[in-house]
Write a protein that holds these residues in place. Structure first.
Motif, PDB file in Angstrom:
ATOM      1  N   ASN A  33       0.466  -1.541  -0.071  1.00 20.31           N
ATOM      2  CA  ASN A  33       0.193   0.307  -0.525  1.00 20.31           C
ATOM      3  C   ASN A  33       0.993   1.361  -0.050  1.00 20.31           C
ATOM      4  OD1 ASN A  33      -2.169   2.189  -0.310  1.00 20.31           O
ATOM      5  ND2 ASN A  33      -3.378   0.825   1.844  1.00 20.31           N
ATOM      6  N   TYR A  34       0.780   2.028  -1.153  1.00 22.23           N
ATOM      7  CA  TYR A  34       1.799   3.169  -1.664  1.00 22.23           C
ATOM      8  C   TYR A  34       0.888   4.768  -0.632  1.00 22.23           C
ATOM      9  CZ  TYR A  34       5.861   0.543  -2.467  1.00 22.23           C
ATOM     10  OH  TYR A  34       6.697  -0.105  -3.301  1.00 22.23           O
ATOM     11  N   HIS A  35       1.324   5.575  -1.173  1.00 23.97           N
ATOM     12  CA  HIS A  35       1.154   6.786  -0.698  1.00 23.97           C
ATOM     13  C   HIS A  35       1.655   6.993  -1.824  1.00 23.97           C
ATOM     14  CE1 HIS A  35      -0.577  10.514  -0.798  1.00 23.97           C
ATOM     15  NE2 HIS A  35       1.137  11.537  -0.534  1.00 23.97           N
ATOM     16  N   LEU A  36       1.194   8.098  -2.987  1.00 25.51           N
ATOM     17  CA  LEU A  36       2.423   8.460  -4.104  1.00 25.51           C
ATOM     18  C   LEU A  36       1.340  10.158  -4.699  1.00 25.51           C
ATOM     19  CD1 LEU A  36       2.395   6.162  -6.904  1.00 25.51           C
ATOM     20  CD2 LEU A  36       3.662   6.784  -5.232  1.00 25.51           C
ATOM     21  N   ASP A  37       2.475  11.311  -3.917  1.00 27.88           N
ATOM     22  CA  ASP A  37       2.381  12.034  -3.989  1.00 27.88           C
ATOM     23  C   ASP A  37       1.266  12.667  -5.731  1.00 27.88           C
ATOM     24  OD1 ASP A  37       2.919  12.240  -1.613  1.00 27.88           O
ATOM     25  OD2 ASP A  37       4.762  13.745  -0.984  1.00 27.88           O
ATOM     26  N   THR A  38       0.660  13.503  -4.967  1.00 30.35           N
ATOM     27  CA  THR A  38      -0.073  14.436  -6.202  1.00 30.35           C
ATOM     28  C   THR A  38       0.002  15.492  -6.024  1.00 30.35           C
ATOM     29  OG1 THR A  38      -2.119  13.925  -5.481  1.00 30.35           O
ATOM     30  CG2 THR A  38      -1.854  11.626  -7.275  1.00 30.35           C
ATOM     31  N   PRO A  39      -0.127  16.269  -7.343  1.00 23.60           N
ATOM     32  CA  PRO A  39      -0.713  17.922  -6.925  1.00 23.60           C
ATOM     33  C   PRO A  39      -1.938  18.367  -5.718  1.00 23.60           C
ATOM     34  CG  PRO A  39      -0.378  17.433  -8.832  1.00 23.60           C
ATOM     35  CD  PRO A  39      -0.650  16.023  -9.061  1.00 23.60           C
ATOM     36  N   ASP A  40      -2.904  17.405  -6.135  1.00 19.76           N
ATOM     37  CA  ASP A  40      -3.636  17.234  -5.028  1.00 19.76           C
ATOM     38  C   ASP A  40      -3.881  16.676  -3.216  1.00 19.76           C
ATOM     39  OD1 ASP A  40      -4.556  15.898  -5.713  1.00 19.76           O
ATOM     40  OD2 ASP A  40      -6.806  16.321  -6.582  1.00 19.76           O
ATOM     41  N   ASN A  41      -3.006  15.876  -3.609  1.00 19.71           N
ATOM     42  CA  ASN A  41      -2.859  15.344  -2.485  1.00 19.71           C
ATOM     43  C   ASN A  41      -1.352  14.863  -2.088  1.00 19.71           C
ATOM     44  OD1 ASN A  41      -3.732  13.457  -0.286  1.00 19.71           O
ATOM     45  ND2 ASN A  41      -3.655  12.023  -1.664  1.00 19.71           N
ATOM     46  N   ASN A  42      -0.408  15.360  -1.016  1.00 17.12           N
ATOM     47  CA  ASN A  42       0.824  15.361  -0.406  1.00 17.12           C
ATOM     48  C   ASN A  42       0.997  15.850   0.628  1.00 17.12           C
ATOM     49  OD1 ASN A  42       1.717  18.818  -1.334  1.00 17.12           O
ATOM     50  ND2 ASN A  42       0.981  18.108  -3.507  1.00 17.12           N
ATOM     51  N   PRO A  43       2.063  16.110   1.101  1.00 15.79           N
ATOM     52  CA  PRO A  43       2.090  16.681   3.222  1.00 15.79           C
ATOM     53  C   PRO A  43       2.400  18.693   2.233  1.00 15.79           C
ATOM     54  CG  PRO A  43       3.819  14.429   2.862  1.00 15.79           C
ATOM     55  CD  PRO A  43       3.010  15.566   0.864  1.00 15.79           C
ATOM     56  N   ASP A  44       2.982  18.881   1.755  1.00 14.85           N
ATOM     57  CA  ASP A  44       3.094  20.325   1.011  1.00 14.85           C
ATOM     58  C   ASP A  44       2.134  21.419   1.446  1.00 14.85           C
ATOM     59  OD1 ASP A  44       5.693  19.915   1.863  1.00 14.85           O
ATOM     60  OD2 ASP A  44       6.222  19.417  -0.578  1.00 14.85           O
ATOM     61  N   ARG A  45       0.495  19.942   1.259  1.00 16.08           N
ATOM     62  CA  ARG A  45       0.014  21.092   0.637  1.00 16.08           C
ATOM     63  C   ARG A  45      -1.410  21.697   1.914  1.00 16.08           C
ATOM     64  NH1 ARG A  45      -3.620  21.935  -4.127  1.00 16.08           N
ATOM     65  NH2 ARG A  45      -6.094  21.567  -3.828  1.00 16.08           N
ATOM     66  N   PRO A  46      -1.459  22.857   2.311  1.00 17.94           N
ATOM     67  CA  PRO A  46      -1.987  23.429   3.338  1.00 17.94           C
ATOM     68  C   PRO A  46      -3.477  22.837   3.570  1.00 17.94           C
ATOM     69  CG  PRO A  46      -0.797  25.320   2.222  1.00 17.94           C
ATOM     70  CD  PRO A  46      -1.059  24.235   1.109  1.00 17.94           C
ATOM     71  N   TRP A  47      -3.842  22.312   4.286  1.00 11.83           N
ATOM     72  CA  TRP A  47      -5.244  21.966   4.871  1.00 11.83           C
ATOM     73  C   TRP A  47      -5.458  21.651   6.882  1.00 11.83           C
ATOM     74  CZ3 TRP A  47      -8.400  19.191   8.008  1.00 11.83           C
ATOM     75  CH2 TRP A  47      -9.719  18.826   7.521  1.00 11.83           C
ATOM     76  N   GLU A  48      -6.513  22.486   6.699  1.00 11.39           N
ATOM     77  CA  GLU A  48      -7.082  22.569   7.725  1.00 11.39           C
ATOM     78  C   GLU A  48      -8.143  22.583   8.122  1.00 11.39           C
ATOM     79  OE1 GLU A  48      -6.941  27.393   8.430  1.00 11.39           O
ATOM     80  OE2 GLU A  48      -4.746  26.577   9.011  1.00 11.39           O
ATOM     81  N   PHE A  49      -8.885  22.661   9.577  1.00 12.50           N
ATOM     82  CA  PHE A  49      -9.694  22.467  10.022  1.00 12.50           C
ATOM     83  C   PHE A  49     -10.979  23.580   9.227  1.00 12.50           C
ATOM     84  CE2 PHE A  49      -9.371  18.614  12.159  1.00 12.50           C
ATOM     85  CZ  PHE A  49     -10.117  18.173  11.407  1.00 12.50           C
ATOM     86  N   SER A  50     -11.625  24.335   8.369  1.00 18.41           N
ATOM     87  CA  SER A  50     -12.483  25.379   8.750  1.00 18.41           C
ATOM     88  C   SER A  50     -12.982  25.954  10.647  1.00 18.41           C
ATOM     89  CB  SER A  50     -13.916  24.715   7.652  1.00 18.41           C
ATOM     90  OG  SER A  50     -15.236  24.623   8.758  1.00 18.41           O
TER      91      SER A  50
END
Length: 255
Positions: A33-50
């Protein structure tokens, strides 16, 4: 002979792991089971709860002692998934790990173990077909086939308009009303999120449900058999038509 075969197989495995991750993932896709970075799914893409969901985060954490807040991982991941349109990017998992003060791998372990969490995109309406034995006996494979053919997708694919995806779930716990599907509605984010069962379905009825959702209509959930009330027998009860009398041992005045 067996020694030579084992050595050859080991060389093949080593060769695969020297390749790039995408190629290795394809070669061993059923085993690893791999995680492969994509433009919309990578550790550098900011994400936070609203802002609204930050209040929900506080409410969720309030149910756990401060030294056991890691126990809130599942409800926090569920909230993050609702906010993110039905799936969890790795940056959302990292945000949850930071909130509960655990290493990110601890959150990845949960997200990859439970089938309720989607790590790739799903449709705004994620249709899940029950595949357990009672539903299968009652035609769940025909239900799934009708959905896939009507939508023109394979299992876990998303329609081109982004509205629908079809998956499978094991036992939804309403076997008496088999076969059944559930619809996870992510069309309005976490504020309007719903998760409803549609029971006693047929291939024709699930197509009607899909088209109603496409029109923005919400069919009444529960049994789709007009001759049944909830999980009661078709046509109504034929026995137990009155309340049974309690046994004497339950009558406190008689004891």
């Amino acid at each position: 002979m067996l020694g030579r075969l084992a050595a050859k197989r080991l060389q093949e495995i080593r060769h695969v792991f020297r390749q790039s991750p995408p190629q290795a993932a394809r070669s061993f896709s059923t085993a690893l089971n791999y995680h492969l970075d994509t433009p919309d799914n990578n550790p550098d893409r900011p994400w936070e709860f609203s802002d609204k969901n930050r209040e929900k985060v506080k409410e969720i954490l309030s149910h756990y002692p401060s030294n056991y807040k890691q126990s809130a991982v599942i409800p926090l991941l569920d909230l993050a998934q609702q906010q993110h349109g039905g799936w969890l990017p790795v940056s959302a998992m990292n945000a949850v790990a930071k909130i509960v003060d655990v290493a990110p791998i601890r959150v990845y372990e949960v997200a990859t173990f439970y089938s309720m969490f989607n790590r790739t995109k799903v449709g705004k309406y994620h249709l899940l077909v029950c595949g357990t034995t009672p539903c299968m006996i009652r035609g769940s494979r025909d239900i799934e086939a009708a959905l896939l053919i009507h939508l023109g997708v394979k299992r876990n694919e998303v329609t081109k308009d982004g509205l629908f995806s079809v998956g499978e779930m094991e036992c939804m716990g309403c076997c008496v009303n088999a076969p059944m599907i559930t619809v996870a509605d992510y069309s309005n984010g976490s504020e309007g999120y719903t998760y409803n069962y549609y029971e006693d379905v047929t291939p024709q009825k699930v197509v009607e449900i899909v088209e109603a959702l496409r029109r923005g209509e919400k069919r009444p959930h529960g049994t789709q058999n007009p001759k049944r009330i909830m999980s009661g027998p078709e046509g109504g009860n034929t026995t137990l038509l009155t309340d049974p009398k309690p046994p004497p041992c339950r009558d406190l005045d008689a004891c």
